[in-house]
Design a protein around this motif. Structure first.
Motif: not given
Length: 312
Positions: A199-211
């Motif tokens: 779920p933390l990864n999902a917030i990163y991706e919501k804000h445009g961060i490509n993991l």
């Protein structure tokens, strides 16, 4: 004129009496300016929370209905006012949404760094230097003997480990940085993440961060191949202390958290000694105030050239 008591610690944390607000309070407060969403800086239950949008998202995920009553969200460099103090957030380079807090009162500027990092990190905005009359810096690793290694070289150590890897990392910030480092520099390794990290990864991706590439942990996968890196939060990592058939590593800037004498992974999300000195040079303050660590080395280093004091 610099106010020596502009901020000071009380039982609730670092308090600005002139604006009647707290910076990263330790207990819930009426007005809480939050630098970033790690639990030692962002507690639940504050009445009015002032932070960046990612920080709010992380707090709401972690604390749900108790995250805070009123969230006031600001972008970097957007000015707001609390009790007569003008405030703006400046990127801190620590984790996604992390901010330095620039405060202006009666013509004097005070810069509270929160936790910050100078090393490049594609999973968050880089640290930005701004000028200030007073620099209030964390001194977690402000020791001449502490120089953090290159994270690219550290993650490259995974190349010679041929077993599956159980990798402990803090779920917010560190885990996402590690995922991206693996994808960029050891891409033949396949990343698995614990369900609490997803779920933390999902917030990163919501804000445009490509993991980069990763997938949720599946026990069957690790039985079939020896190129998996399973990233888990500390509590899970500790529970796997008897795990066999894997190499156990813990990614941290703290040497005491390294658990494998043969293989270490020193990756820090804080400023080391040289970073703090560079920050002082760039900010060019008239005074240096330290907290979250031992500021005595900085006081000795600058001597009579810069007024340096520890906030206690």
């Amino acid at each position: 004129m610099i106010l020596d008591d502009f901020v000071a610690f009380d039982a609730n944390g670092l308090y600005c009496r002139y604006g009647d607000f707290y910076l990263d309070p330790k207990q819930s407060a009426e007005h809480a300016v939050i630098s970033h969403a790690h639990g030692d800086h962002a507690v639940p239950g504050n009445h009015n929370v002032y932070c960046t949008a990612p920080t709010a998202d992380f707090m709401k995920l972690r604390y749900a209905k108790n995250a805070g009553k009123n969230f006031n969200l600001y972008s970097y460099h957007q000015t707001f006012n609390i009790g007569g103090v003008n405030i703006s957030f400046i990127s801190a380079g620590h984790i996604l949404g992390s901010a330095q807090v620039l405060m202006e009162y009666r013509g004097v500027t005070y810069l509270y760094t929160g936790d910050y990092k100078l090393q490049p990190n594609p999973t968050c905005q880089p640290l930005e230097f701004v000028k200030a009359d007073v620099l209030i810096t964390e001194s977690t690793f402000a020791n001449p003997n502490t120089i953090h290694p290159n994270p690219t070289e550290e993650i490259g150590k995974l190349n010679h480990i041929k077993t599956n890897i159980l990798l402990g990392a803090y779920g917010l910030g560190k885990a996402q940085r590690i995922i991206r480092l693996i994808n960029d520099h050891v891409p033949h390794k396949k990343v698995l993440v614990h369900f609490r990290i997803a779920p933390l990864n999902a917030i990163y991706e919501k804000h445009g961060i490509n993991l980069g590439n990763y997938q949720l942990y599946n026990r069957k996968l690790m039985k079939n191949q020896d190129e998996y890196v399973y990233i888990v939060p500390p509590f899970t990592f500790d529970s796997y202390y008897r795990a066999t058939g894997v190499t156990r590593l813990f990614a941290s800037g703290w040497k005491n958290l390294q658990v494998n004498e043969k293989d270490t992974l020193y990756i820090s999300d804080h400023a080391d000694w040289n970073d703090v000195l560079q920050t002082v040079e760039q900010v060019a303050p008239q005074q240096l105030w330290t907290l979250h660590g031992d500021g005595s080395h900085l006081k000795k280093h600058f001597g009579d050239n810069l007024i340096t004091q520890a906030l206690v």
